[in-house]
Write a protein that holds these residues in place. Sequence first.
Motif, PDB file in Angstrom:
ATOM      1  N   LEU A 381       9.237 -34.039   3.382  1.00  0.00           N
ATOM      2  CA  LEU A 381       8.551 -32.820   2.956  1.00  0.00           C
ATOM      3  C   LEU A 381       9.557 -31.681   2.829  1.00  0.00           C
ATOM      4  O   LEU A 381       9.450 -30.837   1.941  1.00  0.00           O
ATOM      5  CB  LEU A 381       7.467 -32.448   3.978  1.00  0.00           C
ATOM      6  CG  LEU A 381       6.740 -31.117   3.754  1.00  0.00           C
ATOM      7  CD1 LEU A 381       5.996 -31.139   2.433  1.00  0.00           C
ATOM      8  CD2 LEU A 381       5.771 -30.844   4.905  1.00  0.00           C
ATOM      9  N   LEU A 382      10.544 -31.680   3.708  1.00  0.00           N
ATOM     10  CA  LEU A 382      11.607 -30.667   3.674  1.00  0.00           C
ATOM     11  C   LEU A 382      12.911 -31.363   4.021  1.00  0.00           C
ATOM     12  O   LEU A 382      13.065 -31.913   5.113  1.00  0.00           O
ATOM     13  CB  LEU A 382      11.318 -29.551   4.685  1.00  0.00           C
ATOM     14  CG  LEU A 382      12.268 -28.353   4.663  1.00  0.00           C
ATOM     15  CD1 LEU A 382      12.124 -27.572   3.362  1.00  0.00           C
ATOM     16  CD2 LEU A 382      11.985 -27.428   5.852  1.00  0.00           C
ATOM     17  N   ASN A 383      13.837 -31.381   3.080  1.00  0.00           N
ATOM     18  CA  ASN A 383      15.097 -32.085   3.290  1.00  0.00           C
ATOM     19  C   ASN A 383      15.956 -31.371   4.330  1.00  0.00           C
ATOM     20  O   ASN A 383      15.948 -30.142   4.427  1.00  0.00           O
ATOM     21  CB  ASN A 383      15.874 -32.186   1.975  1.00  0.00           C
ATOM     22  CG  ASN A 383      15.194 -33.090   0.966  1.00  0.00           C
ATOM     23  OD1 ASN A 383      14.595 -34.103   1.328  1.00  0.00           O
ATOM     24  ND2 ASN A 383      15.283 -32.736  -0.313  1.00  0.00           N
ATOM     25  N   GLN A 384      16.695 -32.166   5.101  1.00  0.00           N
ATOM     26  CA  GLN A 384      17.637 -31.585   6.047  1.00  0.00           C
ATOM     27  C   GLN A 384      18.757 -30.901   5.270  1.00  0.00           C
ATOM     28  O   GLN A 384      19.323 -31.469   4.335  1.00  0.00           O
ATOM     29  CB  GLN A 384      18.231 -32.658   6.958  1.00  0.00           C
ATOM     30  CG  GLN A 384      19.178 -32.101   8.008  1.00  0.00           C
ATOM     31  CD  GLN A 384      19.924 -33.191   8.761  1.00  0.00           C
ATOM     32  OE1 GLN A 384      20.374 -34.165   8.139  1.00  0.00           O
ATOM     33  NE2 GLN A 384      20.042 -33.048  10.064  1.00  0.00           N
ATOM     34  N   ASP A 385      19.063 -29.688   5.642  1.00  0.00           N
ATOM     35  CA  ASP A 385      20.135 -28.927   4.992  1.00  0.00           C
ATOM     36  C   ASP A 385      20.703 -27.966   6.028  1.00  0.00           C
ATOM     37  O   ASP A 385      20.148 -26.886   6.265  1.00  0.00           O
ATOM     38  CB  ASP A 385      19.594 -28.169   3.780  1.00  0.00           C
ATOM     39  CG  ASP A 385      20.714 -27.613   2.897  1.00  0.00           C
ATOM     40  OD1 ASP A 385      21.778 -27.264   3.452  1.00  0.00           O
ATOM     41  OD2 ASP A 385      20.527 -27.525   1.677  1.00  0.00           O
ATOM     42  N   VAL A 386      21.814 -28.369   6.652  1.00  0.00           N
ATOM     43  CA  VAL A 386      22.361 -27.570   7.750  1.00  0.00           C
ATOM     44  C   VAL A 386      22.904 -26.228   7.263  1.00  0.00           C
ATOM     45  O   VAL A 386      22.876 -25.235   8.001  1.00  0.00           O
ATOM     46  CB  VAL A 386      23.453 -28.351   8.509  1.00  0.00           C
ATOM     47  CG1 VAL A 386      22.849 -29.553   9.225  1.00  0.00           C
ATOM     48  CG2 VAL A 386      24.577 -28.761   7.587  1.00  0.00           C
ATOM     49  N   ASP A 440      29.983 -29.963  20.376  1.00  0.00           N
ATOM     50  CA  ASP A 440      30.102 -31.165  21.213  1.00  0.00           C
ATOM     51  C   ASP A 440      28.776 -31.653  21.773  1.00  0.00           C
ATOM     52  O   ASP A 440      28.567 -32.855  21.920  1.00  0.00           O
ATOM     53  CB  ASP A 440      31.073 -30.909  22.370  1.00  0.00           C
ATOM     54  CG  ASP A 440      32.515 -30.891  21.899  1.00  0.00           C
ATOM     55  OD1 ASP A 440      32.751 -31.255  20.735  1.00  0.00           O
ATOM     56  OD2 ASP A 440      33.395 -30.492  22.692  1.00  0.00           O
ATOM     57  N   GLY A 441      27.856 -30.766  22.113  1.00  0.00           N
ATOM     58  CA  GLY A 441      26.618 -31.192  22.753  1.00  0.00           C
ATOM     59  C   GLY A 441      25.545 -31.648  21.792  1.00  0.00           C
ATOM     60  O   GLY A 441      24.429 -31.971  22.216  1.00  0.00           O
ATOM     61  N   LEU A 442      25.829 -31.683  20.491  1.00  0.00           N
ATOM     62  CA  LEU A 442      24.818 -32.024  19.496  1.00  0.00           C
ATOM     63  C   LEU A 442      24.682 -33.532  19.334  1.00  0.00           C
ATOM     64  O   LEU A 442      25.581 -34.300  19.682  1.00  0.00           O
ATOM     65  CB  LEU A 442      25.187 -31.395  18.146  1.00  0.00           C
ATOM     66  CG  LEU A 442      25.369 -29.875  18.120  1.00  0.00           C
ATOM     67  CD1 LEU A 442      25.860 -29.432  16.754  1.00  0.00           C
ATOM     68  CD2 LEU A 442      24.070 -29.170  18.485  1.00  0.00           C
ATOM     69  N   ALA A 443      23.549 -33.950  18.780  1.00  0.00           N
ATOM     70  CA  ALA A 443      23.334 -35.361  18.488  1.00  0.00           C
ATOM     71  C   ALA A 443      24.353 -35.819  17.445  1.00  0.00           C
ATOM     72  O   ALA A 443      24.725 -35.049  16.551  1.00  0.00           O
ATOM     73  CB  ALA A 443      21.914 -35.580  17.972  1.00  0.00           C
ATOM     74  N   PRO A 444      24.804 -37.065  17.521  1.00  0.00           N
ATOM     75  CA  PRO A 444      25.807 -37.559  16.572  1.00  0.00           C
ATOM     76  C   PRO A 444      25.411 -37.381  15.108  1.00  0.00           C
ATOM     77  O   PRO A 444      26.251 -37.042  14.268  1.00  0.00           O
ATOM     78  CB  PRO A 444      25.935 -39.042  16.941  1.00  0.00           C
ATOM     79  CG  PRO A 444      25.564 -39.098  18.387  1.00  0.00           C
ATOM     80  CD  PRO A 444      24.499 -38.061  18.567  1.00  0.00           C
ATOM     81  N   ALA A 445      24.135 -37.624  14.790  1.00  0.00           N
ATOM     82  CA  ALA A 445      23.693 -37.490  13.401  1.00  0.00           C
ATOM     83  C   ALA A 445      23.830 -36.051  12.914  1.00  0.00           C
ATOM     84  O   ALA A 445      24.225 -35.806  11.766  1.00  0.00           O
ATOM     85  CB  ALA A 445      22.245 -37.957  13.267  1.00  0.00           C
ATOM     86  N   LEU A 446      23.519 -35.091  13.804  1.00  0.00           N
ATOM     87  CA  LEU A 446      23.642 -33.694  13.422  1.00  0.00           C
ATOM     88  C   LEU A 446      25.116 -33.303  13.301  1.00  0.00           C
ATOM     89  O   LEU A 446      25.493 -32.530  12.415  1.00  0.00           O
ATOM     90  CB  LEU A 446      22.937 -32.810  14.441  1.00  0.00           C
ATOM     91  CG  LEU A 446      22.894 -31.307  14.145  1.00  0.00           C
ATOM     92  CD1 LEU A 446      22.332 -31.033  12.753  1.00  0.00           C
ATOM     93  CD2 LEU A 446      22.077 -30.568  15.202  1.00  0.00           C
ATOM     94  N   GLN A 447      25.957 -33.834  14.162  1.00  0.00           N
ATOM     95  CA  GLN A 447      27.387 -33.573  14.056  1.00  0.00           C
ATOM     96  C   GLN A 447      27.921 -34.060  12.710  1.00  0.00           C
ATOM     97  O   GLN A 447      28.723 -33.374  12.057  1.00  0.00           O
ATOM     98  CB  GLN A 447      28.136 -34.266  15.205  1.00  0.00           C
ATOM     99  CG  GLN A 447      27.928 -33.627  16.559  1.00  0.00           C
ATOM    100  CD  GLN A 447      28.714 -34.326  17.650  1.00  0.00           C
ATOM    101  OE1 GLN A 447      29.112 -35.487  17.494  1.00  0.00           O
ATOM    102  NE2 GLN A 447      28.943 -33.643  18.754  1.00  0.00           N
ATOM    103  N   GLU A 448      27.461 -35.219  12.303  1.00  0.00           N
ATOM    104  CA  GLU A 448      27.901 -35.772  11.021  1.00  0.00           C
ATOM    105  C   GLU A 448      27.445 -34.890   9.861  1.00  0.00           C
ATOM    106  O   GLU A 448      28.203 -34.634   8.916  1.00  0.00           O
ATOM    107  CB  GLU A 448      27.356 -37.194  10.854  1.00  0.00           C
ATOM    108  CG  GLU A 448      27.811 -37.875   9.567  1.00  0.00           C
ATOM    109  CD  GLU A 448      27.256 -39.285   9.428  1.00  0.00           C
ATOM    110  OE1 GLU A 448      27.502 -39.919   8.384  1.00  0.00           O
ATOM    111  OE2 GLU A 448      26.576 -39.751  10.371  1.00  0.00           O
ATOM    112  N   SER A 449      26.191 -34.406   9.925  1.00  0.00           N
ATOM    113  CA  SER A 449      25.684 -33.533   8.862  1.00  0.00           C
ATOM    114  C   SER A 449      26.492 -32.245   8.787  1.00  0.00           C
ATOM    115  O   SER A 449      26.796 -31.749   7.695  1.00  0.00           O
ATOM    116  CB  SER A 449      24.209 -33.216   9.103  1.00  0.00           C
ATOM    117  OG  SER A 449      23.421 -34.388   9.066  1.00  0.00           O
TER     118      SER A 449
END
Length: 609
Positions: A381-386, A440-449
Amino acid sequence: MDRGKEMLYDTHIKMYPPSRKEPISQRITSNSPSRPVPYPVEDTQQPMSPIPLQSTHNLQSGRSTPSSDGRSKVMTPTNSRYDQPFTFQSPPSQGRSTESLKNARSDTNYTNNNSSVDTFQSASDVSKAALPPPPYVETDDMETPQILQEKMYRKPSDYAELADRKSQKRSSSEKDLTPKRDLSQYSDIAIKFHKVYEATINDSPNFTAEVQMEWCETLLQFAFIEEFIANYNINGDKLKRTLSAAEMLKNQKIILEHALKVLTKLITLQHGPALYLMATLYSHQPYLDVKIQQVIARNDSKALDYYSRAAALDVSEACYRAGVCYEYKRGTPADLNGMRCMQKAIHFYEKGALDCDNIACMYKLGMLCLQGVKDAKQRSLLNQDVKVAMSWFSRAIRRDEKVGSAPDPKSQDSTAGGAKKADRVSPQAMYELAKLYEFDGLAPALQESLTNAGVSRNTTKALQYYHRCATGYSYALAQWRLGQCYEFGQLNLGVAANKSIAWYAQAATAKPRGNPMAMMSLSGWYLTGATNVLKPNNNEAFKWARKASQASEGKLARAEYAIGFFYENGVGCTADPNAAREHYQKAAQAGHRKAHDRLQNMLAQWNGG
């Protein structure tokens, strides 16, 4: 709604107080509560003995026009008299508590969008006609029955004399609109009430929306101040004696019912802030310091209806709260599925952010863009866009003068709505930016994004945002994080026990209830002590662990495990194996591995015994 969503709704709906001027009750007290922090703790209140509310559909609508001073002057409906008179039957049962507002049945009628206005009848049955409550004194130019009976005996010259007397009476009434009183014997709160009362009397011919709205808010708040209702009436007159409990209750009813009448009239005239106030009353999340659950039954459907209608009139806070209601499906129609509710939530957040410059909506959009929104079938519904998420966070703090510089605490810089500068910057958004730059404390997927978007770790920015958030806006989560940094030497800071303890203490004692994670950190410091800073104290260690458990309502696994350990070993308390087992079980249910192991050991010992 499941328990988790209910908890999150209650947390988020109260995250941002309205950017209106301070409620009167907060100006009276010196220690007004600060903004709640959004860690997941639940604070639901059950409705108590609501006064029955009856819905009518025959109010005349009106319209508002701008006055010369920029305020909205509301045109009075055709029927200028309030719809029903007020009378009261025999006095209620004795007792000073407002819980005596019983005899009640709740209004279970739900409204749809664009529904008619709710009006509020007296809690007692109407037995005989009475005048509307002051200060709205009805002036009736119609001839009385006595004049009608004597009319046949009058001569033409008598009519001129009658007209003169009526003109003089009207002129005298206008002069006495704001009678001068000796306020030397009035209390401070009564003087505050009287000032608003005088402004309302002077405005009665015009019915200016902003003036009447302040009168309504004042009545709602003062109705729950015992000192006031025991010694003053709705006209601000000081009574000759202190009222009894039954008389106080009657006085309170008069004030409350009149407040709701004024509110109803403002709603009929489509005054946005009045619609928003009504929504907060129905949702039992008022921005005023009132025990409204004793007067109005909670009705989430009506609350959402009024939030939506206020949002359509560009009431900033209504956009945010309507979005929260749809996001957590509170008061939404049963046939509206989760994705449709999220679409509406995003619509209201975008309207609040773009049309009303609402920082809370900007923060919420940032959080949604940071993770993306998908349905149960993983349809987006809403794409991830950091990058968009960080843009929304940055917009929510753009009024901050400069990262790392503290604001002037005496500054009265405000928006048109009366909000201080601290209310025009989102500390939540600033905290999220700090976390993203810390990385450093973020989830790996979010770090990658973030890496794919070209955002890298920046400890300097992270520390600046944390410090700014903690010092400039007293945000408890940022204070707790700084305590961690000084305890473990993170973000290029050196280990400093005194600074760590100081930051934990600020977060743990923050209003309204303190941060439970900071409380647990303080418990740990008291358990071990700090050389030349803090002596070990097992009693204090146990006390802070108990406070953490209470503040989190038993949902912080680390706190439950610590209390179980204290009870099992008699640290700072009397050893109690049963209490230890109870807290270990809570921690184990929350996924705490060590608590599960301790339970197994205790069972093995008991079986071996």
